[in-house]
Write a protein that holds these residues in place. Structure first.
Motif, PDB file in Angstrom:
ATOM      1  N   ALA A 173       0.826  -1.211   0.000  1.00 25.43           N
ATOM      2  CA  ALA A 173       0.000   0.000   0.000  1.00 25.43           C
ATOM      3  C   ALA A 173       0.859   1.259   0.000  1.00 25.43           C
ATOM      4  O   ALA A 173       0.449   2.300  -0.510  1.00 25.43           O
ATOM      5  N   PHE A 174       2.067   1.175   0.579  1.00 28.65           N
ATOM      6  CA  PHE A 174       2.956   2.330   0.667  1.00 28.65           C
ATOM      7  C   PHE A 174       4.016   2.345  -0.431  1.00 28.65           C
ATOM      8  O   PHE A 174       4.925   3.175  -0.401  1.00 28.65           O
ATOM      9  N   ALA A 175       3.896   1.463  -1.388  1.00 33.58           N
ATOM     10  CA  ALA A 175       4.942   1.316  -2.400  1.00 33.58           C
ATOM     11  C   ALA A 175       5.074   2.516  -3.321  1.00 33.58           C
ATOM     12  O   ALA A 175       6.083   2.675  -4.003  1.00 33.58           O
ATOM     13  N   THR A 176       4.058   3.375  -3.356  1.00 37.69           N
ATOM     14  CA  THR A 176       4.096   4.525  -4.271  1.00 37.69           C
ATOM     15  C   THR A 176       4.873   5.710  -3.702  1.00 37.69           C
ATOM     16  O   THR A 176       5.049   6.714  -4.399  1.00 37.69           O
ATOM     17  N   ALA A 177       5.314   5.623  -2.459  1.00 36.05           N
ATOM     18  CA  ALA A 177       6.098   6.712  -1.867  1.00 36.05           C
ATOM     19  C   ALA A 177       7.522   6.651  -2.402  1.00 36.05           C
ATOM     20  O   ALA A 177       8.196   5.624  -2.279  1.00 36.05           O
ATOM     21  N   HIS A 178       7.990   7.732  -3.019  1.00 33.12           N
ATOM     22  CA  HIS A 178       9.308   7.735  -3.655  1.00 33.12           C
ATOM     23  C   HIS A 178      10.168   8.879  -3.132  1.00 33.12           C
ATOM     24  O   HIS A 178       9.673   9.963  -2.819  1.00 33.12           O
ATOM     25  N   THR A 179      11.473   8.626  -3.083  1.00 29.26           N
ATOM     26  CA  THR A 179      12.419   9.612  -2.580  1.00 29.26           C
ATOM     27  C   THR A 179      12.393  10.898  -3.388  1.00 29.26           C
ATOM     28  O   THR A 179      12.521  12.001  -2.835  1.00 29.26           O
ATOM     29  N   ASN A 180      12.223  10.798  -4.709  1.00 29.56           N
ATOM     30  CA  ASN A 180      12.289  12.006  -5.541  1.00 29.56           C
ATOM     31  C   ASN A 180      11.108  12.943  -5.338  1.00 29.56           C
ATOM     32  O   ASN A 180      11.092  14.042  -5.886  1.00 29.56           O
ATOM     33  N   SER A 181      10.106  12.518  -4.568  1.00 32.60           N
ATOM     34  CA  SER A 181       8.979  13.403  -4.284  1.00 32.60           C
ATOM     35  C   SER A 181       9.193  14.207  -3.010  1.00 32.60           C
ATOM     36  O   SER A 181       8.382  15.055  -2.666  1.00 32.60           O
ATOM     37  N   VAL A 182      10.288  13.933  -2.312  1.00 30.27           N
ATOM     38  CA  VAL A 182      10.613  14.667  -1.086  1.00 30.27           C
ATOM     39  C   VAL A 182      11.526  15.844  -1.430  1.00 30.27           C
ATOM     40  O   VAL A 182      12.568  15.677  -2.058  1.00 30.27           O
ATOM     41  N   GLY A 183      11.114  17.036  -1.042  1.00 26.68           N
ATOM     42  CA  GLY A 183      11.914  18.224  -1.303  1.00 26.68           C
ATOM     43  C   GLY A 183      11.811  18.744  -2.718  1.00 26.68           C
ATOM     44  O   GLY A 183      12.604  19.606  -3.122  1.00 26.68           O
ATOM     45  N   ARG A 184      10.808  18.283  -3.452  1.00 29.82           N
ATOM     46  CA  ARG A 184      10.685  18.738  -4.844  1.00 29.82           C
ATOM     47  C   ARG A 184      10.373  20.232  -4.925  1.00 29.82           C
ATOM     48  O   ARG A 184      10.597  20.849  -5.969  1.00 29.82           O
ATOM     49  N   TRP A 185       9.872  20.804  -3.842  1.00 28.19           N
ATOM     50  CA  TRP A 185       9.543  22.227  -3.850  1.00 28.19           C
ATOM     51  C   TRP A 185      10.764  23.088  -4.138  1.00 28.19           C
ATOM     52  O   TRP A 185      10.650  24.176  -4.700  1.00 28.19           O
ATOM     53  N   ARG A 186      11.950  22.583  -3.786  1.00 34.85           N
ATOM     54  CA  ARG A 186      13.174  23.357  -4.009  1.00 34.85           C
ATOM     55  C   ARG A 186      13.442  23.589  -5.494  1.00 34.85           C
ATOM     56  O   ARG A 186      14.016  24.607  -5.875  1.00 34.85           O
TER      57      ARG A 186
END
Length: 229
Positions: A173-186
Protein backbone atom coordinates in the motif's frame (compact mmCIF):
# COMPACT_ATOMS: atom_id res chain seq x y z
CA UNK A 1 -20.21 8.23 -2.12
CA UNK A 2 -18.82 9.50 1.19
CA UNK A 3 -16.71 12.17 -0.52
CA UNK A 4 -19.78 13.58 -2.26
CA UNK A 5 -21.72 13.65 1.01
CA UNK A 6 -19.14 15.31 3.26
CA UNK A 7 -19.80 18.95 2.18
CA UNK A 8 -23.40 18.55 3.35
CA UNK A 9 -22.40 16.69 6.54
CA UNK A 10 -19.92 19.15 8.01
CA UNK A 11 -22.56 21.49 9.43
CA UNK A 12 -24.63 18.75 11.07
CA UNK A 13 -24.32 17.78 14.75
CA UNK A 14 -21.65 15.14 15.27
CA UNK A 15 -24.12 12.38 16.14
CA UNK A 16 -26.04 12.96 12.91
CA UNK A 17 -22.80 12.96 10.97
CA UNK A 18 -21.84 9.65 12.56
CA UNK A 19 -25.15 8.00 11.69
CA UNK A 20 -24.96 9.12 8.08
CA UNK A 21 -21.32 8.09 7.67
CA UNK A 22 -22.06 4.63 9.03
CA UNK A 23 -25.12 4.28 6.81
CA UNK A 24 -23.22 5.27 3.68
CA UNK A 25 -20.19 3.09 4.30
CA UNK A 26 -22.20 0.08 5.36
CA UNK A 27 -24.25 0.41 2.20
CA UNK A 28 -21.09 0.44 0.08
CA UNK A 29 -19.80 -2.63 1.90
CA UNK A 30 -23.04 -4.50 1.29
CA UNK A 31 -23.11 -3.62 -2.40
CA UNK A 32 -19.47 -4.70 -2.78
CA UNK A 33 -20.03 -7.95 -0.82
CA UNK A 34 -17.15 -7.14 1.57
CA UNK A 35 -19.01 -6.97 4.88
CA UNK A 36 -16.80 -9.65 6.38
CA UNK A 37 -13.59 -7.87 5.45
CA UNK A 38 -11.84 -5.10 7.36
CA UNK A 39 -12.78 -1.81 5.76
CA UNK A 40 -10.33 0.90 4.69
CA UNK A 41 -11.66 4.36 3.84
CA UNK A 42 -9.15 6.62 2.07
CA UNK A 43 -11.21 9.74 1.35
CA UNK A 44 -9.03 12.70 2.45
CA UNK A 45 -12.11 14.83 3.14
CA UNK A 46 -12.97 12.43 5.97
CA UNK A 47 -10.61 14.55 8.06
CA UNK A 48 -13.30 17.22 8.25
CA UNK A 49 -15.73 14.79 9.90
CA UNK A 50 -13.16 12.56 11.58
CA UNK A 51 -14.58 12.71 15.14
CA UNK A 52 -17.95 11.60 13.75
CA UNK A 53 -16.34 8.84 11.67
CA UNK A 54 -14.58 7.53 14.77
CA UNK A 55 -17.86 7.62 16.65
CA UNK A 56 -19.55 5.75 13.81
CA UNK A 57 -16.93 2.99 14.01
CA UNK A 58 -15.75 2.70 17.63
CA UNK A 59 -12.98 0.20 16.85
CA UNK A 60 -11.55 2.23 13.96
CA UNK A 61 -8.06 3.72 13.87
CA UNK A 62 -7.28 6.78 11.76
CA UNK A 63 -3.91 6.94 10.01
CA UNK A 64 -2.86 10.46 9.07
CA UNK A 65 0.14 10.72 6.75
CA UNK A 66 1.63 14.21 7.09
CA UNK A 67 3.76 15.53 4.23
CA UNK A 68 5.69 18.76 3.76
CA UNK A 69 3.07 21.24 2.60
CA UNK A 70 5.43 22.73 0.04
CA UNK A 71 5.74 19.36 -1.70
CA UNK A 72 1.97 18.94 -1.52
CA UNK A 73 1.58 22.30 -3.23
CA UNK A 74 3.81 21.05 -6.06
CA UNK A 75 1.56 18.02 -6.52
CA UNK A 76 -1.61 20.12 -6.47
CA UNK A 77 -0.20 22.59 -8.96
CA UNK A 78 0.76 19.70 -11.23
CA UNK A 79 -2.78 18.29 -11.14
CA UNK A 80 -4.42 21.68 -11.49
CA UNK A 81 -7.43 20.85 -9.30
CA UNK A 82 -7.47 24.38 -7.85
CA UNK A 83 -6.63 26.18 -11.08
CA UNK A 84 -8.96 28.36 -13.16
CA UNK A 85 -7.98 26.45 -16.29
CA UNK A 86 -9.93 23.42 -15.04
CA UNK A 87 -13.05 25.27 -13.92
CA UNK A 88 -15.25 23.36 -16.38
CA UNK A 89 -14.23 19.93 -15.07
CA UNK A 90 -15.35 17.85 -12.08
CA UNK A 91 -13.89 15.00 -10.05
CA UNK A 92 -15.24 11.48 -9.54
CA UNK A 93 -17.63 12.73 -6.84
CA UNK A 94 -19.09 15.39 -9.11
CA UNK A 95 -17.34 18.24 -7.30
CA UNK A 96 -16.01 20.98 -9.57
CA UNK A 97 -12.36 21.79 -10.02
CA UNK A 98 -11.21 25.40 -10.29
CA UNK A 99 -11.09 28.43 -8.03
CA UNK A 100 -14.55 28.30 -6.45
CA UNK A 101 -14.50 28.20 -2.62
CA UNK A 102 -14.93 24.70 -1.24
CA UNK A 103 -16.79 23.86 1.94
CA UNK A 104 -13.53 23.98 3.90
CA UNK A 105 -12.78 27.62 3.04
CA UNK A 106 -13.41 29.99 5.95
CA UNK A 107 -16.69 31.86 5.23
CA UNK A 108 -15.14 35.28 5.76
CA UNK A 109 -12.37 34.50 3.25
CA UNK A 110 -14.38 33.03 0.37
CA UNK A 111 -13.86 36.00 -1.96
CA UNK A 112 -10.16 36.05 -1.15
CA UNK A 113 -9.84 32.38 -2.08
CA UNK A 114 -11.00 33.17 -5.61
CA UNK A 115 -8.47 35.97 -6.10
CA UNK A 116 -5.24 34.48 -4.76
CA UNK A 117 -2.60 32.61 -6.78
CA UNK A 118 -2.86 28.91 -7.53
CA UNK A 119 0.10 28.26 -5.21
CA UNK A 120 -1.55 30.04 -2.30
CA UNK A 121 -4.84 28.22 -2.94
CA UNK A 122 -2.98 24.90 -2.85
CA UNK A 123 -1.26 25.86 0.41
CA UNK A 124 -4.66 26.87 1.77
CA UNK A 125 -6.03 23.41 0.99
CA UNK A 126 -3.07 21.70 2.66
CA UNK A 127 -3.42 23.84 5.79
CA UNK A 128 -7.14 23.19 6.15
CA UNK A 129 -6.92 19.44 5.51
CA UNK A 130 -4.00 18.89 7.88
CA UNK A 131 -5.48 21.06 10.64
CA UNK A 132 -8.79 19.20 10.43
CA UNK A 133 -7.20 15.75 10.52
CA UNK A 134 -4.95 16.61 13.48
CA UNK A 135 -7.83 17.95 15.57
CA UNK A 136 -9.29 14.55 16.40
CA UNK A 137 -6.29 13.26 18.34
CA UNK A 138 -7.49 10.22 20.30
CA UNK A 139 -7.30 7.23 17.96
CA UNK A 140 -5.21 8.85 15.24
CA UNK A 141 -1.78 7.55 14.27
CA UNK A 142 0.33 10.23 12.61
CA UNK A 143 3.03 9.24 10.12
CA UNK A 144 5.52 11.46 8.35
CA UNK A 145 5.74 10.88 4.62
CA UNK A 146 9.44 11.74 4.70
CA UNK A 147 10.14 9.07 7.33
CA UNK A 148 8.17 6.54 5.32
CA UNK A 149 10.33 7.22 2.28
CA UNK A 150 13.57 7.17 4.27
CA UNK A 151 12.89 3.89 6.11
CA UNK A 152 9.79 2.22 4.74
CA UNK A 153 10.47 -1.11 6.46
CA UNK A 154 10.65 0.37 9.96
CA UNK A 155 7.59 2.60 9.52
CA UNK A 156 5.58 -0.21 7.93
CA UNK A 157 6.49 -2.67 10.67
CA UNK A 158 5.45 -0.30 13.46
CA UNK A 159 2.18 0.62 11.79
CA UNK A 160 1.39 -3.03 11.03
CA UNK A 161 1.74 -3.84 14.72
CA UNK A 162 -0.52 -0.92 15.65
CA UNK A 163 -3.22 -1.92 13.16
CA UNK A 164 -2.85 -5.68 13.63
CA UNK A 165 -2.29 -6.35 9.92
CA UNK A 166 0.38 -8.10 7.88
CA UNK A 167 3.50 -6.17 6.93
CA UNK A 168 3.66 -7.35 3.28
CA UNK A 169 0.14 -6.08 2.55
CA UNK A 170 0.86 -2.74 4.18
CA UNK A 171 4.19 -2.42 2.36
CA UNK A 172 2.39 -2.79 -0.97
CA UNK A 173 0.00 0.00 0.00
CA UNK A 174 2.96 2.33 0.67
CA UNK A 175 4.94 1.32 -2.40
CA UNK A 176 4.10 4.52 -4.27
CA UNK A 177 6.10 6.71 -1.87
CA UNK A 178 9.31 7.74 -3.65
CA UNK A 179 12.42 9.61 -2.58
CA UNK A 180 12.29 12.01 -5.54
CA UNK A 181 8.98 13.40 -4.28
CA UNK A 182 10.61 14.67 -1.09
CA UNK A 183 11.91 18.22 -1.30
CA UNK A 184 10.69 18.74 -4.84
CA UNK A 185 9.54 22.23 -3.85
CA UNK A 186 13.17 23.36 -4.01
CA UNK A 187 13.28 22.79 -7.77
CA UNK A 188 9.59 23.19 -8.69
CA UNK A 189 8.42 26.32 -6.86
CA UNK A 190 9.42 29.81 -7.93
CA UNK A 191 10.41 32.32 -5.23
CA UNK A 192 7.04 34.03 -5.72
CA UNK A 193 5.13 30.76 -5.30
CA UNK A 194 7.14 29.83 -2.21
CA UNK A 195 6.41 33.24 -0.70
CA UNK A 196 2.68 32.72 -1.29
CA UNK A 197 2.85 29.26 0.32
CA UNK A 198 4.64 30.60 3.39
CA UNK A 199 2.22 33.51 3.69
CA UNK A 200 -0.75 31.15 3.79
CA UNK A 201 0.65 28.17 5.66
CA UNK A 202 3.98 29.23 7.17
CA UNK A 203 2.79 28.91 10.77
CA UNK A 204 1.67 25.30 10.27
CA UNK A 205 4.83 24.43 8.34
CA UNK A 206 6.85 25.73 11.28
CA UNK A 207 4.70 23.91 13.84
CA UNK A 208 5.29 20.64 12.00
CA UNK A 209 9.03 21.27 11.74
CA UNK A 210 9.14 21.84 8.00
CA UNK A 211 10.27 25.46 8.15
CA UNK A 212 11.64 27.84 10.72
CA UNK A 213 9.33 30.62 11.88
CA UNK A 214 10.09 33.89 10.09
CA UNK A 215 12.71 36.07 11.72
CA UNK A 216 11.24 39.25 13.20
CA UNK A 217 13.32 42.33 12.52
CA UNK A 218 13.39 44.84 15.35
CA UNK A 219 14.82 48.32 15.54
CA UNK A 220 17.72 47.01 17.58
CA UNK A 221 18.65 44.71 14.70
CA UNK A 222 19.01 47.73 12.45
CA UNK A 223 20.86 49.97 14.87
CA UNK A 224 24.66 50.41 14.52
CA UNK A 225 26.71 48.52 17.07
CA UNK A 226 28.85 51.55 17.79
CA UNK A 227 27.95 55.20 17.83
CA UNK A 228 29.60 57.15 15.03
CA UNK A 229 32.56 59.24 16.15
Amino acid sequence: MLKAAIPSLVNLPEQEQACEIRRLLQRVRRLAFVQRLRGVEQTPETGFVLPAAMRAFPSAVAVHVVRDGRDVVCSLLERGWLSARRSEEADDAGQSYGVHPRFWVEPERREEFIRVSDARRAAWAWRRYVTAARAEGGRTVELRYEELVADADAVTAELARTLGVGEPELARAFATAHTNSVGRWRRDLTPEQLADVETEAGALLAELGYAAPPRITTLSDCAPRHAPP
